[in-house]
Motif scaffolding. Structure first.
Motif, PDB file in Angstrom:
ATOM      1  N   GLN A  43     -55.950 -69.433 -97.189  1.00 18.55           N
ATOM      2  CA  GLN A  43     -56.948 -69.754 -98.203  1.00 18.55           C
ATOM      3  C   GLN A  43     -57.932 -68.593 -98.325  1.00 18.55           C
ATOM      4  OE1 GLN A  43     -60.290 -72.357 -96.542  1.00 18.55           O
ATOM      5  NE2 GLN A  43     -58.486 -73.260 -95.599  1.00 18.55           N
ATOM      6  N   MET A  44     -58.741 -68.617 -99.375  1.00 16.52           N
ATOM      7  CA  MET A  44     -59.668 -67.506 -99.578  1.00 16.52           C
ATOM      8  C   MET A  44     -60.731 -67.504 -98.486  1.00 16.52           C
ATOM      9  SD  MET A  44     -58.677 -65.737-102.088  1.00 16.52           S
ATOM     10  CE  MET A  44     -60.009 -64.705-102.685  1.00 16.52           C
ATOM     11  N   SER A 247     -54.489 -62.036-115.869  1.00 19.19           N
ATOM     12  CA  SER A 247     -53.922 -63.170-116.602  1.00 19.19           C
ATOM     13  C   SER A 247     -53.829 -64.433-115.756  1.00 19.19           C
ATOM     14  CB  SER A 247     -52.555 -62.809-117.171  1.00 19.19           C
ATOM     15  OG  SER A 247     -51.683 -62.480-116.124  1.00 19.19           O
ATOM     16  N   ASN A 248     -53.898 -64.289-114.456  1.00 20.64           N
ATOM     17  CA  ASN A 248     -53.795 -65.480-113.615  1.00 20.64           C
ATOM     18  C   ASN A 248     -55.085 -65.826-112.892  1.00 20.64           C
ATOM     19  OD1 ASN A 248     -50.981 -66.182-114.022  1.00 20.64           O
ATOM     20  ND2 ASN A 248     -50.581 -64.203-113.097  1.00 20.64           N
ATOM     21  N   LEU A 249     -56.022 -64.911-112.897  1.00 27.14           N
ATOM     22  CA  LEU A 249     -57.240 -65.086-112.104  1.00 27.14           C
ATOM     23  C   LEU A 249     -58.129 -66.218-112.601  1.00 27.14           C
ATOM     24  CD1 LEU A 249     -58.610 -63.687-109.695  1.00 27.14           C
ATOM     25  CD2 LEU A 249     -59.886 -62.333-111.325  1.00 27.14           C
ATOM     26  N   GLU A 250     -58.249 -66.346-113.903  1.00 30.76           N
ATOM     27  CA  GLU A 250     -59.207 -67.298-114.464  1.00 30.76           C
ATOM     28  C   GLU A 250     -58.745 -68.749-114.335  1.00 30.76           C
ATOM     29  OE1 GLU A 250     -62.311 -67.098-116.283  1.00 30.76           O
ATOM     30  OE2 GLU A 250     -62.335 -65.285-115.064  1.00 30.76           O
ATOM     31  N   ALA A 251     -57.439 -68.927-114.179  1.00 31.70           N
ATOM     32  CA  ALA A 251     -56.919 -70.300-114.171  1.00 31.70           C
ATOM     33  C   ALA A 251     -57.452 -71.075-112.976  1.00 31.70           C
ATOM     34  CB  ALA A 251     -55.403 -70.266-114.128  1.00 31.70           C
ATOM     35  N   GLU A 252     -57.832 -72.305-113.254  1.00 35.96           N
ATOM     36  CA  GLU A 252     -58.410 -73.150-112.214  1.00 35.96           C
ATOM     37  C   GLU A 252     -57.387 -73.394-111.096  1.00 35.96           C
ATOM     38  OE1 GLU A 252     -59.825 -76.653-114.056  1.00 35.96           O
ATOM     39  OE2 GLU A 252     -61.192 -77.146-112.441  1.00 35.96           O
ATOM     40  N   MET A 253     -56.103 -73.412-111.484  1.00 35.87           N
ATOM     41  CA  MET A 253     -55.084 -73.767-110.494  1.00 35.87           C
ATOM     42  C   MET A 253     -54.415 -72.553-109.848  1.00 35.87           C
ATOM     43  SD  MET A 253     -53.977 -73.874-113.777  1.00 35.87           S
ATOM     44  CE  MET A 253     -53.789 -75.493-114.472  1.00 35.87           C
TER      45      MET A 253
ATOM     46  N   ASP B  88     -53.164 -69.048-117.004  1.00 35.06           N
ATOM     47  CA  ASP B  88     -54.384 -69.223-117.768  1.00 35.06           C
ATOM     48  C   ASP B  88     -54.109 -69.381-119.266  1.00 35.06           C
ATOM     49  OD1 ASP B  88     -56.876 -68.528-119.195  1.00 35.06           O
ATOM     50  OD2 ASP B  88     -57.614 -68.241-117.166  1.00 35.06           O
ATOM     51  N   ARG B 219     -63.795 -82.491-111.393  1.00 34.92           N
ATOM     52  CA  ARG B 219     -63.424 -81.084-111.441  1.00 34.92           C
ATOM     53  C   ARG B 219     -64.624 -80.205-111.724  1.00 34.92           C
ATOM     54  NH1 ARG B 219     -58.498 -80.832-115.541  1.00 34.92           N
ATOM     55  NH2 ARG B 219     -58.716 -78.578-115.636  1.00 34.92           N
ATOM     56  N   ARG B 220     -64.489 -78.944-111.375  1.00 33.08           N
ATOM     57  CA  ARG B 220     -65.480 -77.960-111.801  1.00 33.08           C
ATOM     58  C   ARG B 220     -65.020 -77.407-113.146  1.00 33.08           C
ATOM     59  NH1 ARG B 220     -63.877 -72.571-111.356  1.00 33.08           N
ATOM     60  NH2 ARG B 220     -61.953 -72.248-110.214  1.00 33.08           N
ATOM     61  N   GLY B 221     -65.501 -76.268-113.534  1.00 30.46           N
ATOM     62  CA  GLY B 221     -64.945 -75.585-114.703  1.00 30.46           C
ATOM     63  C   GLY B 221     -65.858 -75.606-115.907  1.00 30.46           C
ATOM     64  N   HIS B 224     -63.152 -77.703-119.887  1.00 29.16           N
ATOM     65  CA  HIS B 224     -62.102 -78.704-119.722  1.00 29.16           C
ATOM     66  C   HIS B 224     -62.653 -80.084-120.078  1.00 29.16           C
ATOM     67  CE1 HIS B 224     -63.641 -80.597-116.156  1.00 29.16           C
ATOM     68  NE2 HIS B 224     -63.922 -79.403-115.687  1.00 29.16           N
ATOM     69  N   TRP B 278     -60.793 -75.208-106.729  1.00 30.03           N
ATOM     70  CA  TRP B 278     -59.708 -76.156-107.042  1.00 30.03           C
ATOM     71  C   TRP B 278     -58.832 -76.434-105.811  1.00 30.03           C
ATOM     72  CZ3 TRP B 278     -57.834 -78.897-111.252  1.00 30.03           C
ATOM     73  CH2 TRP B 278     -56.467 -79.189-111.286  1.00 30.03           C
ATOM     74  N   LYS B 280     -59.165 -75.086-102.592  1.00 35.58           N
ATOM     75  CA  LYS B 280     -59.751 -75.044-101.256  1.00 35.58           C
ATOM     76  C   LYS B 280     -60.656 -76.240-100.993  1.00 35.58           C
ATOM     77  CE  LYS B 280     -62.374 -71.851 -98.422  1.00 35.58           C
ATOM     78  NZ  LYS B 280     -63.145 -70.625 -98.431  1.00 35.58           N
TER      79      LYS B 280
END
Lengths: 291, 526
Positions: A43-44, A247-253, B88, B219-221, B224, B278, B280
C-alpha cells in the motif's frame, strides 16, 4: 575573492548553512523516499506508520507484466512506453544540441543585421510557457499531418520532438553563445588560416573545447523530452511513461503502489543523469568552462 | 416456467440479431465488391479493472462478424487494431476530445453517458438514430430510460453498455450486535418507513455500544454522484428540464449538509472522509467491519472479492473476501428517504458504446465508402450488445445488465456454470484476458445479488447531462468537506456555495436557486 565567499567561511558557519539546506530538502527527500518505498509495498507509504505495510516486489512484477490491476484486465506494454519515452527524449536532446551549438556559434562569431533582435526574441520565446504555444502548434500539426495512420505515427514522433525541442532551443543557444564568446578568436583564426572550413573549425576545433556545455544541453534536452507531458499527450499517438501514469493516476480505483513503481521507473533516468553529471554541471554554472 | 421464458428470450434474441446479421452480410458484400478485405478499427474504454469487456466486447463482436462473413463466403475481416483501457473516465474523455479532430482517437469509445452531450455537440459522435430506425427491434431489448439518456437533441448517440445502482449497504453482523432487525428492512426502506432519521439513530447506537468504529462511511472524490442521492432523497431534483437549468435547492442541500455535519460532529462518520483513500482506507474499513452503514455501488460487491482489502484475523494477511463472506456480511437496500414522507432513491450513470464520427477513417477508400464504414461500426456496437457479452460483463464487473435478454441469462444456472468453466463461444484472446476475473466472480451468489438489486432501476435517477454540472458537483464536494471538518456549519456552507456559483458567470447563468433554508427543521434534535 570577497570575504563572503564560501571558501573563507568558518567551519561552524558552513555546518550551520548545511543544516538549513538539509532541513529545506527534507520534505522533497521524504516525498521521493515515500514514493520509492511505496513501489515496494502493498500500500502507499504516506506516513511513518509501517504497521500495515508489507514490502513486496509484486508491484514491479505487475508493472513489467503491464497489468494495471491485480486481477485480470488488459495488459499494457510498459516496454513500448519506455521506448516511446526514450525516442522523444533522445530526439529532443539531439535536436536541441545540434541547433543550439550551431546557432550559438553563428551568433557568437558572426556580426549580422538583427543579431541582437534575434537574441532578445529567443529570450522572450523562452519566457513563454509551452502550454501557451500549444494552440498554434496544434493547428500547424493539423496542417501538415499525413492521412495514413502508419505515416502519422512516425510523423507524431517527429513533430513532438521538433515542437518540444523548439522550446529548449532558445536556452541552449544562449548558453552555447556564452561558451563560444569565452573562446579566443586566435584559436579559430589559426584553424581558418590553416585552411579549415567554418564547419570543420566548428566541429574539430571549437566543439572539443566546449564539451561541458554540449553535454549540459544534451542532458537538459533529454530531461525536457523525458519529462514532457503536454506535447506528448496532445500529439503523440503512442503512450509514454508520463501519459501512462497520468491516465491512471486520477482514478479513484487506481492501484497506487503499481503507479508508484511506474513513477519510480520514470524517475530513474533523471536521478541517474543528475548524479552522473553533477560535477560537469557545476563546472558550467560556477566557473564557465575550464580551458 | 423460467426455462420456457429463457427459450422464448433466446429465440427472440436470435430473431433480433437475424436482421442485424442481414445488414452485416450486406455490408460485407459491399466491402468485398470494392476490393476491401481488411477493415481496421480501434476501441478505447475506461473504468474499473473488472470492466474490461467494455473493450473486449468490441473484439468479440468483431470476431462474431468475421464468423458471419466466413459463413457467407465473404472474404473480409474486421481487425481491432488497438484496444486501450484506462481507469480514469475524464482523462480518456479529454484525450478523445483532443485526438478525435486529428483522426487519431479510437473509433469506439466506451464511457459515461454524461459525455454524449459535449461530444455530440462538437460533431465527434456518429448519430446512431438512422441505424436504430432500421433495426428497431434492437432498441426493444434495452430499458427505455437508458435509451433516453443516450439522446442529445432528440438523436441517439450511444447504445447502453452497462448500468448500476447504488445500494445502501448494511453490515449484518454489526446490525445483529445492536439489535437492528434486517428482516424485511428493504421493504420498509421502499415504503419510506426507514429514513435517514433511523439511519442516524442506529449509527449512534452502534458507535455508543462500541459495535463498530463508525456508523457510516461514504466515498471521497469530487463530482461522483453518490452524495447527490441525498438531494433526491429529500424530494428535490438536480435539473429542471423546463428551462434547462441546474437546480440548487437550498432546503434539500441544507438537510443533506446537516446530516453530514451531525454525523461528523458525533464521530459517526470520519470528519476527513473526503480525503480517504479508496483502497487503503474506504474499502478496508468496510470489509473489516468498522462501519454499520456504507453508501456504495453495485460494483463494490465484486471489488471486495477481487481486491485484497480484508485483513484476515487468523493470518494477519490482506486478502479478498469469499463470495460467501460478502453474502453473509452485507445487506443491501435502496438509499433511504431523507425524512418521513419522502421516497428512497438510487442513481445510475450508464456507460455507453459511442462511435466516432470518423470511425474507420484509416481504412482504404474511406471517403468513397464512409457510409459503409459507419454502418459497419454501428453493427459492431450492435453485436457487442449481444445478450451473452452483456451478461458476462455484468457478472464479472457487478454492473447491472442493460437488456432484458442479458438479465435472463444471469438467472440461468446452466449458463453460469458454462461461463465459470469458460465453455462459452468467445475469442480465445478474450477468454484468456477474462479468465482470472471469471474464476473470481462467476458464481450463483453474485448472480443472485445482481438479480436482487435489479428492482432498484425502477427507482433510479440520472445525473443531468449539462455542461456545467461537473462544476456544480465540485462545489458540493468542497462544501461537504468543509462541513465534515467542522469549518462551516450547513447554513454557512450554503452561503459559501452560492457565493461560488455567483462568482462564475457561466455557472450563475446555468443554475437556478430555489427554496430557503428551513427554520423549523430538526435532524436528531439539533
Amino acid at each position: 575573492m570577497s570575504l563572503g565567499d564560501v571558501e573563507v567561511r568558518s567551519k561552524s558557519r558552513q555546518i550551520f548553512y548545511s543544516i538549513i539546506l538539509i532541513a529545506f530538502s527534507v520534505p522533497v527527500i521524504m516525498a521521493f523516499s515515500m514514493l520509492v518505498l511505496s513501489s515496494f509495498a502493498n500500500q502507499m507509504v504516506t506516513n511513518f506508520d509501517f504497521s500495515k505495510v508489507r514490502f513486496t516486489l509484486k508491484n514491479w512484477q505487475l508493472l513489467f507484466q503491464g497489468r494495471i490491476a491485480i486481477t485480470g484486465g488488459l495488459r499494457e506494454n510498459i516496454f513500448l512506453y519506455l521506448i516511446s519515452t526514450a525516442i522523444v527524449a533522445l530526439g529532443v536532446a539531439i535536436v536541441t544540441t545540434l541547433v543550439g551549438t550551431l546557432s550559438g556559434y553563428a551568433i557568437s562569431r558572426i556580426r549580422f543585421k538583427g543579431r541582437k533582435f534575434v537574441l532578445l526574441m529567443m529570450l522572450m520565446l523562452h519566457a513563454l510557457p509551452g502550454s501557451i504555444l500549444i494552440v498554434g502548434v496544434y493547428f500547424l500539426y493539423r496542417l501538415w499531418m499525413p492521412t495514413s495512420l502508419n505515416a502519422l505515427r512516425y510523423f507524431s514522433f517527429f513533430y513532438v520532438i521538433i515542437a518540444r525541442a523548439a522550446l529548449e532551443v532558445p536556452l541552449s543557444v544562449w548558453l552555447m553563445k556564452g561558451f563560444f564568446d569565452l573562446l579566443p578568436w586566435e584559436i579559430e583564426w589559426s584553424a581558418l588560416v590553416d585552411g579549415a572550413s567554418r564547419l570543420k573549425t566548428w566541429a574539430k576545433i571549437m566543439m572539443p573545447l566546449i564539451k561541458p556545455g554540449v553535454v549540459a544541453i544534451l542532458i537538459f534536452g533529454f530531461l525536457a523530452g523525458w519529462q514532457d507531458i503536454i506535447y506528448v499527450r496532445t500529439f503523440l499517438i503512442d503512450k509514454t511513461l508520463a501519459t501512462f501514469i497520468e491516465s491512471n493516476l486520477e482514478a479513484e480505483m487506481a492501484y497506487m503502489p503499481l503507479l508508484a513503481a511506474a513513477a519510480t521507473l520514470y524517475l530513474l533516468p533523471t536521478i541517474f543523469f543528475y548524479i552522473s553529471s553533477q560535477k560537469l554541471l557545476f563546472k558550467v554554472y560556477a566557473g564557465g568552462i575550464r580551458r | 416456467m423460467r426455462r420456457l421464458l429463457f427459450v422464448v428470450l433466446l429465440c427472440a434474441a436470435v430473431l433480433l440479431f437475424a436482421s442485424v446479421e442481414d445488414s452485416i452480410v450486406q455490408v460485407g458484400r459491399t466491402l468485398e465488391k470494392n476490393g476491401i478485405n481488411e477493415v481496421r478499427y480501434a476501441v478505447w474504454g475506461t473504468g474499473d479493472p473488472n470492466s474490461v469487456l467494455r473493450v473486449l466486447g468490441i473484439v468479440e463482436a468483431a470476431r462474431r462478424i468475421n464468423d458471419i462473413w466466413a459463413k457467407n463466403n465473404i472474404n473480409v475481416k474486421v481487425i481491432i487494431r488497438e484496444t486501450r483501457y484506462e481507469l480514469d473516465f475524464t482523462q480518456m474523455y479529454q484525450e478523445f476530445l483532443s485526438k478525435q479532430p486529428l483522426g487519431t482517437a479510437g473509433d469506439f469509445l466506451v464511457n459515461s453517458y454524461v459525455y454524449i452531450a459535449p461530444l455530440a455537440e462538437e460533431g465527434y459522435l456518429l448519430d446512431l438514430t438512422p441505424y436504430l430506425e432500421k433495426h428497431k427491434e434492437l432498441l426493444d431489448d434495452f430499458f427505455a430510460s437508458h435509451i433516453e439518456v443516450a439522446k442529445y437533441k432528440g438523436r441517439i448517440y450511444g447504445l447502453p453498455q452497462d448500468t448500476e445502482a447504488r445500494p445502501f449497504y448494511i453490515r449484518k453482523d454489526i446490525a445483529a450486535k445492536v439489535g437492528l432487525d434486517l428482516h424485511g428492512l428493504d421493504q420498509k426502506v421502499l415504503k419510506g418507513e426507514f429514513t435517514w432519521f433511523d439511519v442516524y439513530e442506529w449509527a449512534k447506537k452502534t458507535v455508543q455500544l462500541g459495535a463498530s468504529q463508525w456508523g457510516l462511511i461514504h466515498r471521497r472524490g469530487s463530482a461522483h454522484p453518490d452524495l447527490m442521492q441525498f438531494i433526491l432523497a429529500f424530494g428535490s431534483k438536480l435539473y429542471d428540464p423546463a428551462d434547462g437549468k441546474l437546480v440548487f435547492d437550498k432546503e434539500a442541500i441544507y438537510k443533506w449538509l446537516t446530516i453530514e455535519w451531525v454525523f461528523a460532529r458525533e464521530k459517526l462518520l470520519p470528519s476527513d472522509m473526503m480525503a480517504w483513500d479508496w483502497a487503503k482506507q474506504v474499502h478496508p474499513a468496510i470489509v473489516d467491519g468498522k462501519t454499520l452503514f456504507d453508501i456504495g455501488g453495485t460494483w463494490y460487491w465484486t471489488e471486495w472479492q477481487t481486491k485484497d482489502y480484508y485483513t484476515d484475523p487468523k493470518t494477519g494477511q490482506m486478502r479478498g473476501l469469499k463470495p460467501e463472506e460478502v453474502e453473509q456480511w452485507f445487506y443491501y437496500t435502496l438509499f433511504p428517504a431523507g425524512e418521513p414522507g419522502k421516497k428512497p432513491v438510487t442513481l445510475s450513470q450508464p456507460f455507453m458504446w459511442m462511435v466516432s464520427s470518423k470511425a474507420g477513417a484509416q481504412n482504404p477508400k474511406y471517403s468513397a465508402l464512409k457510409s459503409t464504414y459507419d454502418e459497419l461500426a454501428f453493427l459492431i456496437v450492435a453485436k457487442a450488445s449481444d445478450p451473452e457479452i452483456n451478461a458476462i460483463h455484468s457478472i464479472i464487473s457487478a454492473h447491472l445488465p442493460v437488456g432484458k435478454a442479458s438479465a435472463a441469462l444471469l438467472a440461468n444456472k446452466e449458463w453460469l456454470d458454462k461461463l465459470y468453466n469458460l465453455q462459452i463461444d468467445l475469442d480465445p484472446s478474450v477468454k484468456e484476458k477474462i479468465a482470472g476475473i471469471v474464476k473470481a466472480t462467476v458464481n450463483p451468489i453474485n448472480a443472485k445479488f445482481l438479480s436482487d438489486v435489479s428492482y432498484m432501476l425502477d427507482h433510479t435517477n440520472f445525473p443531468p447531462i449539462h455542461p456545467m454540472y461537473a462544476k456544480l458537483a465540485a462545489i458540493f464536494a468542497e462544501v461537504v468537506d468543509y462541513v465534515l471538518r467542522g469549518q462551516m456549519d450547513p447554513a454557512k456552507a450554503i452561503d459559501y456555495a452560492i457565493g461560488k456559483i455567483n462568482a462564475d458567470l457561466d455557472l450563475k447563468a446555468s443554475v437556478k436557486i430555489i427554496n430557503e433554508i428551513p427554520k423549523d427543521w430538526r435532524f436528531a434534535g439539533k
